[in-house]
Write a protein that holds these residues in place. Sequence first.
Motif, PDB file in Angstrom:
ATOM      1  N   ILE A 393      20.770  78.817  54.929  1.00  0.00           N
ATOM      2  CA  ILE A 393      19.393  78.834  54.589  1.00  0.00           C
ATOM      3  C   ILE A 393      18.760  77.685  55.255  1.00  0.00           C
ATOM      4  CG2 ILE A 393      19.856  77.050  52.899  1.00  0.00           C
ATOM      5  CD1 ILE A 393      17.713  78.673  50.833  1.00  0.00           C
ATOM      6  N   ASP A 394      19.166  76.761  55.941  1.00  0.00           N
ATOM      7  CA  ASP A 394      18.542  75.607  56.589  1.00  0.00           C
ATOM      8  C   ASP A 394      17.793  76.159  57.795  1.00  0.00           C
ATOM      9  OD1 ASP A 394      20.914  74.730  59.017  1.00  0.00           O
ATOM     10  OD2 ASP A 394      21.478  75.937  57.251  1.00  0.00           O
ATOM     11  N   ILE A 395      18.461  77.599  58.420  1.00  0.00           N
ATOM     12  CA  ILE A 395      17.775  78.061  59.774  1.00  0.00           C
ATOM     13  C   ILE A 395      16.575  78.498  59.568  1.00  0.00           C
ATOM     14  CG2 ILE A 395      18.089  79.957  61.228  1.00  0.00           C
ATOM     15  CD1 ILE A 395      21.193  79.402  60.700  1.00  0.00           C
ATOM     16  N   PHE A 396      16.389  79.223  58.255  1.00  0.00           N
ATOM     17  CA  PHE A 396      14.792  79.579  57.778  1.00  0.00           C
ATOM     18  C   PHE A 396      13.942  78.436  57.254  1.00  0.00           C
ATOM     19  CE2 PHE A 396      18.210  83.113  57.302  1.00  0.00           C
ATOM     20  CZ  PHE A 396      17.671  83.978  58.158  1.00  0.00           C
ATOM     21  N   ARG A 397      14.509  77.387  56.973  1.00  0.00           N
ATOM     22  CA  ARG A 397      13.296  76.281  56.762  1.00  0.00           C
ATOM     23  C   ARG A 397      12.931  75.634  57.903  1.00  0.00           C
ATOM     24  NH1 ARG A 397      16.967  74.355  51.224  1.00  0.00           N
ATOM     25  NH2 ARG A 397      16.072  75.729  49.898  1.00  0.00           N
ATOM     26  N   THR A 398      11.399  75.484  57.724  1.00  0.00           N
ATOM     27  CA  THR A 398      10.930  74.730  58.690  1.00  0.00           C
ATOM     28  C   THR A 398       9.952  73.823  58.079  1.00  0.00           C
ATOM     29  OG1 THR A 398       8.945  76.446  58.726  1.00  0.00           O
ATOM     30  CG2 THR A 398      10.892  76.753  60.265  1.00  0.00           C
ATOM     31  N   ILE A 399       9.148  72.953  58.963  1.00  0.00           N
ATOM     32  CA  ILE A 399       8.368  71.946  58.288  1.00  0.00           C
ATOM     33  C   ILE A 399       7.225  72.522  57.662  1.00  0.00           C
ATOM     34  CG2 ILE A 399       6.800  69.978  58.933  1.00  0.00           C
ATOM     35  CD1 ILE A 399       8.709  69.485  61.508  1.00  0.00           C
ATOM     36  N   MET A 400       6.732  73.631  57.867  1.00  0.00           N
ATOM     37  CA  MET A 400       5.901  74.414  57.223  1.00  0.00           C
ATOM     38  C   MET A 400       6.544  75.403  56.440  1.00  0.00           C
ATOM     39  SD  MET A 400       2.894  75.154  59.998  1.00  0.00           S
ATOM     40  CE  MET A 400       1.907  76.063  58.970  1.00  0.00           C
ATOM     41  N   SER A 401       6.367  75.459  55.067  1.00  0.00           N
ATOM     42  CA  SER A 401       7.063  76.521  54.115  1.00  0.00           C
ATOM     43  C   SER A 401       6.583  77.879  54.485  1.00  0.00           C
ATOM     44  CB  SER A 401       6.671  76.083  52.890  1.00  0.00           C
ATOM     45  OG  SER A 401       7.188  74.864  52.600  1.00  0.00           O
ATOM     46  N   VAL A 402       7.180  78.778  55.615  1.00  0.00           N
ATOM     47  CA  VAL A 402       6.815  79.949  55.673  1.00  0.00           C
ATOM     48  C   VAL A 402       7.773  81.079  54.847  1.00  0.00           C
ATOM     49  CG1 VAL A 402       6.760  81.622  57.494  1.00  0.00           C
ATOM     50  CG2 VAL A 402       6.388  79.203  58.003  1.00  0.00           C
ATOM     51  N   VAL A 403       8.850  80.538  54.686  1.00  0.00           N
ATOM     52  CA  VAL A 403       9.789  81.642  53.885  1.00  0.00           C
ATOM     53  C   VAL A 403      10.299  80.944  52.663  1.00  0.00           C
ATOM     54  CG1 VAL A 403      11.918  82.959  54.155  1.00  0.00           C
ATOM     55  CG2 VAL A 403      10.770  82.621  56.094  1.00  0.00           C
ATOM     56  N   HIS A 404      10.081  81.843  51.526  1.00  0.00           N
ATOM     57  CA  HIS A 404      10.730  81.226  50.208  1.00  0.00           C
ATOM     58  C   HIS A 404      11.402  82.677  49.691  1.00  0.00           C
ATOM     59  CE1 HIS A 404      11.043  79.195  46.449  1.00  0.00           C
ATOM     60  NE2 HIS A 404      10.081  80.274  46.004  1.00  0.00           N
ATOM     61  N   THR A 405      12.662  82.345  49.834  1.00  0.00           N
ATOM     62  CA  THR A 405      13.416  83.631  49.321  1.00  0.00           C
ATOM     63  C   THR A 405      13.545  83.848  48.039  1.00  0.00           C
ATOM     64  OG1 THR A 405      15.536  81.843  49.254  1.00  0.00           O
ATOM     65  CG2 THR A 405      15.105  83.074  51.232  1.00  0.00           C
ATOM     66  N   ARG A 406      12.969  83.074  47.127  1.00  0.00           N
ATOM     67  CA  ARG A 406      12.968  83.199  45.558  1.00  0.00           C
ATOM     68  C   ARG A 406      11.964  84.427  45.449  1.00  0.00           C
ATOM     69  NH1 ARG A 406      15.135  79.709  41.829  1.00  0.00           N
ATOM     70  NH2 ARG A 406      14.409  81.069  40.353  1.00  0.00           N
ATOM     71  N   THR A 407      11.179  84.720  46.293  1.00  0.00           N
ATOM     72  CA  THR A 407      10.260  86.065  46.067  1.00  0.00           C
ATOM     73  C   THR A 407      10.899  87.534  46.501  1.00  0.00           C
ATOM     74  OG1 THR A 407       9.729  86.053  48.541  1.00  0.00           O
ATOM     75  CG2 THR A 407       8.106  84.716  47.068  1.00  0.00           C
ATOM     76  N   ILE A 408      12.379  87.232  46.639  1.00  0.00           N
ATOM     77  CA  ILE A 408      13.115  88.535  46.775  1.00  0.00           C
ATOM     78  C   ILE A 408      13.962  88.372  45.343  1.00  0.00           C
ATOM     79  CG2 ILE A 408      15.012  89.830  47.762  1.00  0.00           C
ATOM     80  CD1 ILE A 408      14.047  88.393  50.567  1.00  0.00           C
TER      81      ILE A 408
END
Length: 510
Positions: A393-408
């Motif tokens: 999950i650290d790969i998809f996390r950036t300084i700006m919150s672009v991906v929030h997997t809880r929406t799946i």
Amino acid sequence: MKRTLLLCSLLLAVAAHARAQQPVVSKPADAKKESAKPAPTSDPAPAASATPAASPSAAPTPAVTVLTEASVAPINAGRAASVPAEKVAPIRVPRFEKAPTIDGKLDDEVWKTAVVLKDFYQISPGDNIAPSKPTEVRMGYDARNLYLAFHAFDEPDKVRATVAKRDNVFGEDNIRVYLDTFNDQRRAYLIGFNPLGVQQDGIYTEGQGTDFSVDIVMESKGMITSDGYTVEVAIPFKSLRYTAGKDKLWGIHVWRNIDRFNDEMDSWVPVSRDKSGTLNQAAHLMGLEGVSTERTLELIPSFTVSETGKRSRSFLPVTLGAPLAADPGRMLNRPVEFDPGLTAKWGITPTMTLDLALNPDFAQVEADATVVTANQRFPIFFEEKRPFFLEGIDIFRTIMSVVHTRTIVDPDVAAKLSGKRGKTTFGLLVASDNAPGNYGEDELNDRQLSFVTEPDPDLRRRGQLQFQSFLDRVVGKNSTVAVLRLKRDVGKENALGFIATTSSFVGRNN
């Protein structure tokens, strides 16, 4: 006015005369030379900092440690810390012929062949000065595990330790280790243990902090002894993403936290406050050769059988011609439902992992804490706790919150490929989410009743058509979500990359 000026002049003259009469104390030449050396802890011989141990029971006694003014002086008078030569060279980790027993006791003969790290520095609140208490760390490995042993010398009745919840040990005495398994100075595993061996683990990202939602499979045991506490740890290589082999380096920090001494932090290597970053000041490991690169396959099946009953209306309101309360209703049992599921993880290589989920069951995941949303101006982001999404999950996390997997919410099928190859980090996530089109029977009945109860026949007929269209287009349909993340390390501290996301549902695309 003249008398006041004369009195002030007399007072200044007396003060100057008194200062001139004070003796001048000069430092001996040896003391000046000693102040430029790293502050010793228990053993002043620096050459023993990373050498095999003579005996696991041999330990410095804090009572005989003599701390002089020179020994506690900051390195280089508070300027950038200079790392001693014996700590600049990579630590060669020895290979164990026999695995130690993880019981918290350092009495296994194999620990005598381990490499020993000692002579720590206090990096907080002091600036690379002598620590309040000495610490020793032993390391070794075999084909399957990396072994760590910690001996933290202290007064046993003053050690602060509780049977804490996992990931909640950094508020008391603890030992923590940063493992930069790719030696890229960007990300590292952060693992910690309290004196009883309770674990805390996460992924530390330089400049972004630590994500403690990640759980690493490892074994640890600790115990309080007559001279402090000891902790033994076995970390399976298959629990980590790493590069290993001849001449491959890992970055490593070993820190000890003494809670009662103003939250003192001790480090095996000095840490300069003039230099930004943590991983770029780490020591290095080498010698991890002949490691078993297992292609692990993890399968977590689930199978749920359920039967539910509910009270239903006997008649439609328009049939009764009376309020709904007049309907006595009846109890109906629904057919037995079978709901199989599967979550799988395949370690293709030590640097690449494939995750697959088929109708996964998240019933065993820890529940979210209750949140009061009164007068809430912004959406709430709950922490991700589902195993499928936590991997990489650290790969998809950036300084700006672009991906929030809880929406799946409720994926029927989901797949994820993540890892790192050379200087390129990659992640691909694709999911078919059942949640947007998953309407319950009660919701559909309420929506249909809103049309049936229309007094106007034309409106009622038009509503029925709209409801049928809603059933055909939306109900039972899935949304498709995909995320692609690529990043390339550039230089020592920079990276260049991009992230692409797409989401589509009936008539809506983003």
